[in-house]
Design a protein around this motif. Structure first.
Motif, PDB file in Angstrom:
ATOM      1  N   SER A  70       0.833  -1.206   0.000  1.00  0.00           N
ATOM      2  CA  SER A  70       0.000   0.000   0.000  1.00  0.00           C
ATOM      3  C   SER A  70       0.866   1.254   0.000  1.00  0.00           C
ATOM      4  CB  SER A  70      -0.909   0.029   1.232  1.00  0.00           C
ATOM      5  OG  SER A  70      -1.788  -1.069   1.249  1.00  0.00           O
TER       6      SER A  70
ATOM      7  N   ARG B 292       0.058   5.771   0.254  1.00  0.00           N
ATOM      8  CA  ARG B 292      -0.899   6.878   0.265  1.00  0.00           C
ATOM      9  C   ARG B 292      -0.223   8.107  -0.310  1.00  0.00           C
ATOM     10  NH1 ARG B 292      -4.280  10.109   4.973  1.00  0.00           N
ATOM     11  NH2 ARG B 292      -2.250  11.058   5.398  1.00  0.00           N
TER      12      ARG B 292
ATOM     13  N   ARG C 146      -9.653  -1.189  -4.817  1.00  0.00           N
ATOM     14  CA  ARG C 146      -8.269  -1.129  -4.333  1.00  0.00           C
ATOM     15  C   ARG C 146      -7.838   0.281  -3.943  1.00  0.00           C
ATOM     16  NH1 ARG C 146      -4.143  -2.336  -7.617  1.00  0.00           N
ATOM     17  NH2 ARG C 146      -5.198  -1.587  -9.512  1.00  0.00           N
TER      18      ARG C 146
ATOM     19  N   GLN D  92      -5.395   6.769  -1.518  1.00  0.00           N
ATOM     20  CA  GLN D  92      -4.985   5.562  -0.803  1.00  0.00           C
ATOM     21  C   GLN D  92      -4.987   4.398  -1.781  1.00  0.00           C
ATOM     22  OE1 GLN D  92      -4.004   5.111   2.506  1.00  0.00           O
ATOM     23  NE2 GLN D  92      -3.472   3.047   1.807  1.00  0.00           N
TER      24      GLN D  92
ATOM     25  N   ASN E  20      -4.202   0.436  -2.221  1.00  0.00           N
ATOM     26  CA  ASN E  20      -4.005  -0.866  -1.581  1.00  0.00           C
ATOM     27  C   ASN E  20      -3.912  -1.949  -2.644  1.00  0.00           C
ATOM     28  OD1 ASN E  20      -4.299   0.395   0.967  1.00  0.00           O
ATOM     29  ND2 ASN E  20      -6.523   0.109   0.891  1.00  0.00           N
ATOM     30  N   SER E  21      -3.408  -3.097  -2.239  1.00  0.00           N
ATOM     31  CA  SER E  21      -3.285  -4.246  -3.146  1.00  0.00           C
ATOM     32  C   SER E  21      -2.625  -3.845  -4.453  1.00  0.00           C
ATOM     33  CB  SER E  21      -4.660  -4.862  -3.408  1.00  0.00           C
ATOM     34  OG  SER E  21      -5.275  -5.263  -2.201  1.00  0.00           O
ATOM     35  N   LEU E  22      -1.536  -3.152  -4.342  1.00  0.00           N
ATOM     36  CA  LEU E  22      -0.870  -2.628  -5.535  1.00  0.00           C
ATOM     37  C   LEU E  22      -0.345  -3.744  -6.419  1.00  0.00           C
ATOM     38  CD1 LEU E  22       0.840   0.407  -3.877  1.00  0.00           C
ATOM     39  CD2 LEU E  22      -0.575   0.530  -5.933  1.00  0.00           C
TER      40      LEU E  22
END
Length: 124
Positions: A17, A19, A67, A82, A84-86
């Motif tokens: 993740s 940001r 995501r 934000q 996530n789960s890149l």
């Protein structure tokens, strides 16, 4: 006029993740629709997410639904992305943009002001 400065990019492993933040100058930040776009090497700049002035409307690219999320803090003149789960395919330079059009959504041409971009690299 508004000036935009992105931060928070970097190198992350797949599944991780990050940001991103975009700080805006000026006292009228809250009037702008804010968007995030990205550009991978050799590809055109593409839409990622956008948020209306009060967060009441949010637009997502299909590739990031579930995501990525977008939020804003008008008191801090800042919009966030934000991630996530890149995935490795998320690797790109990410740009923050501001639109003075109330109805702006996911078209590049709707945005009047752009930041300099921040690099996000996702390793496999």
């Amino acid at each position: 006029q508004v000036q935009l400065v992105e931060s928070g990019g970097g190198l992350v492993q797949a599944g991780g993740s990050l940001r991103l933040s975009c700080a805006a100058s000026g006292r009228t930040f809250s009037r702008y629709v804010m968007g995030w776009f990205r550009q991978a090497p050799g590809k055109e700049r593409e839409f990622v997410l956008a948020i209306s002035w009060n967060g009441g409307r949010i637009y997502y690219a299909d590739s990031v639904k579930g995501r990525f999320t977008i939020s804003r803090d008008n008191a801090k003149n800042t919009v966030y992305l934000q991630m996530n789960s890149l995935k490795p395919e998320d690797t790109a330079v990410y740009y923050c943009a501001a639109s003075d059009s109330y109805s702006a959504s996911y078209h590049l041409y709707e945005y009047d002001f752009w930041g300099q971009g921040t690099q996000v690299t996702v390793s496999s």
